[in-house]
Scaffold this motif. Structure first.
Motif, short mmCIF file in Angstrom:
data_model
loop_
_atom_site.label_atom_id
_atom_site.label_comp_id
_atom_site.label_asym_id
_atom_site.label_seq_id
_atom_site.Cartn_x
_atom_site.Cartn_y
_atom_site.Cartn_z
N GLY A 1 0.82 -1.21 0.00
CA GLY A 1 0.00 0.00 0.00
C GLY A 1 0.85 1.26 0.00
O GLY A 1 0.55 2.23 -0.71
N VAL A 2 1.93 1.25 0.79
CA VAL A 2 2.85 2.39 0.82
C VAL A 2 3.48 2.58 -0.56
O VAL A 2 3.57 3.71 -1.08
CB VAL A 2 3.94 2.19 1.88
CG1 VAL A 2 5.02 3.27 1.76
CG2 VAL A 2 3.34 2.22 3.28
N ILE A 3 3.93 1.49 -1.17
CA ILE A 3 4.57 1.56 -2.49
C ILE A 3 3.60 2.12 -3.52
O ILE A 3 3.94 3.02 -4.30
CB ILE A 3 5.09 0.17 -2.93
CG1 ILE A 3 6.17 -0.33 -1.96
CG2 ILE A 3 5.65 0.24 -4.35
CD1 ILE A 3 6.57 -1.78 -2.19
N PHE B 1 11.72 -6.59 0.98
CA PHE B 1 11.94 -5.45 1.86
C PHE B 1 11.78 -5.87 3.32
O PHE B 1 12.60 -5.53 4.17
CB PHE B 1 10.95 -4.34 1.51
CG PHE B 1 11.01 -3.15 2.43
CD1 PHE B 1 12.09 -2.28 2.41
CD2 PHE B 1 9.97 -2.89 3.31
CE1 PHE B 1 12.15 -1.18 3.26
CE2 PHE B 1 10.01 -1.78 4.16
CZ PHE B 1 11.10 -0.93 4.13
N ILE B 2 10.72 -6.62 3.62
CA ILE B 2 10.48 -7.09 4.99
C ILE B 2 11.61 -8.02 5.45
O ILE B 2 12.08 -7.93 6.59
CB ILE B 2 9.13 -7.84 5.07
CG1 ILE B 2 7.98 -6.86 4.83
CG2 ILE B 2 8.96 -8.52 6.42
CD1 ILE B 2 6.64 -7.54 4.63
N TYR B 3 12.06 -8.88 4.56
CA TYR B 3 13.06 -9.89 4.95
C TYR B 3 14.46 -9.29 5.12
O TYR B 3 15.18 -9.60 6.08
CB TYR B 3 13.11 -11.00 3.91
CG TYR B 3 14.04 -12.13 4.28
CD1 TYR B 3 13.65 -13.11 5.21
CD2 TYR B 3 15.31 -12.23 3.73
CE1 TYR B 3 14.50 -14.14 5.56
CE2 TYR B 3 16.18 -13.26 4.07
CZ TYR B 3 15.76 -14.21 4.99
OH TYR B 3 16.61 -15.23 5.34
N TYR B 4 14.84 -8.39 4.18
CA TYR B 4 16.22 -7.93 4.15
C TYR B 4 16.47 -6.58 4.83
O TYR B 4 17.60 -6.29 5.23
CB TYR B 4 16.72 -7.81 2.70
CG TYR B 4 16.88 -9.14 2.02
CD1 TYR B 4 17.93 -10.01 2.36
CD2 TYR B 4 16.01 -9.54 1.01
CE1 TYR B 4 18.09 -11.23 1.73
CE2 TYR B 4 16.16 -10.76 0.36
CZ TYR B 4 17.20 -11.60 0.72
OH TYR B 4 17.35 -12.81 0.09
N HIS B 5 15.41 -5.75 4.95
CA HIS B 5 15.65 -4.38 5.40
C HIS B 5 15.07 -4.16 6.79
O HIS B 5 13.88 -4.32 7.01
CB HIS B 5 15.03 -3.38 4.42
CG HIS B 5 15.44 -1.96 4.67
ND1 HIS B 5 16.65 -1.46 4.23
CD2 HIS B 5 14.83 -0.95 5.32
CE1 HIS B 5 16.75 -0.18 4.59
NE2 HIS B 5 15.65 0.15 5.26
N SER B 6 15.92 -3.75 7.71
CA SER B 6 15.47 -3.51 9.09
C SER B 6 15.11 -2.04 9.27
O SER B 6 15.94 -1.22 9.63
CB SER B 6 16.58 -3.90 10.07
OG SER B 6 16.88 -5.27 9.95
N ALA B 7 13.86 -1.70 9.00
CA ALA B 7 13.39 -0.34 9.18
C ALA B 7 13.28 -0.03 10.67
O ALA B 7 12.70 -0.82 11.42
CB ALA B 7 12.04 -0.14 8.49
N THR B 8 13.83 1.10 11.09
CA THR B 8 13.83 1.43 12.52
C THR B 8 12.75 2.43 12.89
O THR B 8 12.42 2.58 14.06
CB THR B 8 15.20 2.01 12.92
OG1 THR B 8 15.48 3.15 12.09
CG2 THR B 8 16.29 0.97 12.72
N PHE C 1 12.29 2.37 1.87
CA PHE C 1 12.09 1.54 0.68
C PHE C 1 12.99 2.02 -0.45
O PHE C 1 13.58 1.20 -1.17
CB PHE C 1 10.63 1.56 0.24
CG PHE C 1 10.36 0.74 -0.98
CD1 PHE C 1 10.30 -0.65 -0.91
CD2 PHE C 1 10.18 1.34 -2.22
CE1 PHE C 1 10.07 -1.43 -2.04
CE2 PHE C 1 9.94 0.58 -3.36
CZ PHE C 1 9.89 -0.81 -3.27
N VAL C 2 13.13 3.34 -0.60
CA VAL C 2 14.04 3.88 -1.61
C VAL C 2 15.47 3.44 -1.32
O VAL C 2 16.20 3.00 -2.22
CB VAL C 2 13.95 5.42 -1.67
CG1 VAL C 2 15.02 5.99 -2.60
CG2 VAL C 2 12.57 5.87 -2.12
#
Length: 242
Positions: A41-43, A66-73, A84-85
């Motif tokens: 939805g964000v994308i 994105f969920i698996y590899y990126h640790s959003a803080t 995401f960018v």
């Protein structure tokens, strides 16, 4: 303040890890699917032009990666878009022109949410043109220049035919809170860069500088046009600058 029990921290860490890994367990899988749907939805809302180039399966795959590899803080809506960018720039093999499209849409989104007030000009053009030494030029406070390999027309994007072809857009927000993306010529970019790199330059000094290089160029007409569309702002020297 009480410390979080070590056992709870361990459970949260294991639960978060399970959600990232597309779990098979039904209860955990629901959380994963919910988060994935939100990321999609964000994308779709932040990068609609880019999303239009991707299938639903492609978007779901990007969200899962994105969920698996990126640790959003900082998982606020706008922060997820920014991260995401960063994820796309660092982790995903994407065609350069699609990467530029994502970056362009992030710039327009950033202009929309930027917590910056745009300046207003209260003097009339007659006053300004009569006293060019008394007024300074500046760029719209949220304006950003971005060079891209495509043309944007309403809700469509048309990629240029040659890899070396590109255009520059000035993206900014008006005082009415409307985000504008204006295609610029080389001369427009040069003048905007002059104004950006010379804080509080007066109208008279800027005109003198431009006439040194382009004697036939109608600088005052340019300034009037670009203040009308609010990409450039003019301020009286006696006013306070924010």
């Amino acid at each position: 303040m009480l410390n979080t029990p070590a056992t709870m921290l361990t459970e949260i860490e294991l639960f978060s890890k399970a959600i990232r890994q597309q779990p098979k367990q039904k209860s955990t899988r629901r959380y994963h699917e919910f988060i994935c749907e939100n990321i999609v939805g964000v994308i779709e809302n932040t990068f609609p032009l880019f999303s239009g180039t991707q299938s639903a399966d492609d978007l779901n795959q990007l969200a899962n990666e994105f969920i698996y590899y990126h640790s959003a803080t900082e998982p606020e809506f706008h922060q997820i878009a920014t991260e995401f960018v960063q994820f796309i720039q660092n982790k995903v093999e994407l065609m350069p022109r699609l990467l530029k499209l994502i970056e362009y849409e992030w710039v327009t989104f950033n202009a929309e949410i930027a917590m910056i007030r745009t300046n207003e000009t209260h003097s009339s053009w007659e006053e300004i043109s009569a006293q060019p030494n008394a007024f300074t030029l500046s760029c719209n406070a949220v304006m950003q220049l971005i060079e891209v390999p495509f043309l944007v027309e309403e809700d469509a994007v048309n990629f240029l035919s040659k890899d070396e072809d590109s255009v520059v857009y000035g993206v900014y927000r008006t005082k009415e809170n409307i985000v504008v993306s204006q295609k610029l010529r080389d001369i427009d970019v040069a003048i905007i860069q002059l104004i950006s790199q010379t804080p509080k330059i007066t109208l008279a000094k800027a005109e003198q500088h431009i006439h040194t290089h382009l004697a036939e160029f109608n600088f005052m007409y340019w300034v009037h046009s670009f203040t009308q569309n609010q990409l450039i702002t003019i301020q009286f020297l006696g006013d306070k600058h924010d």
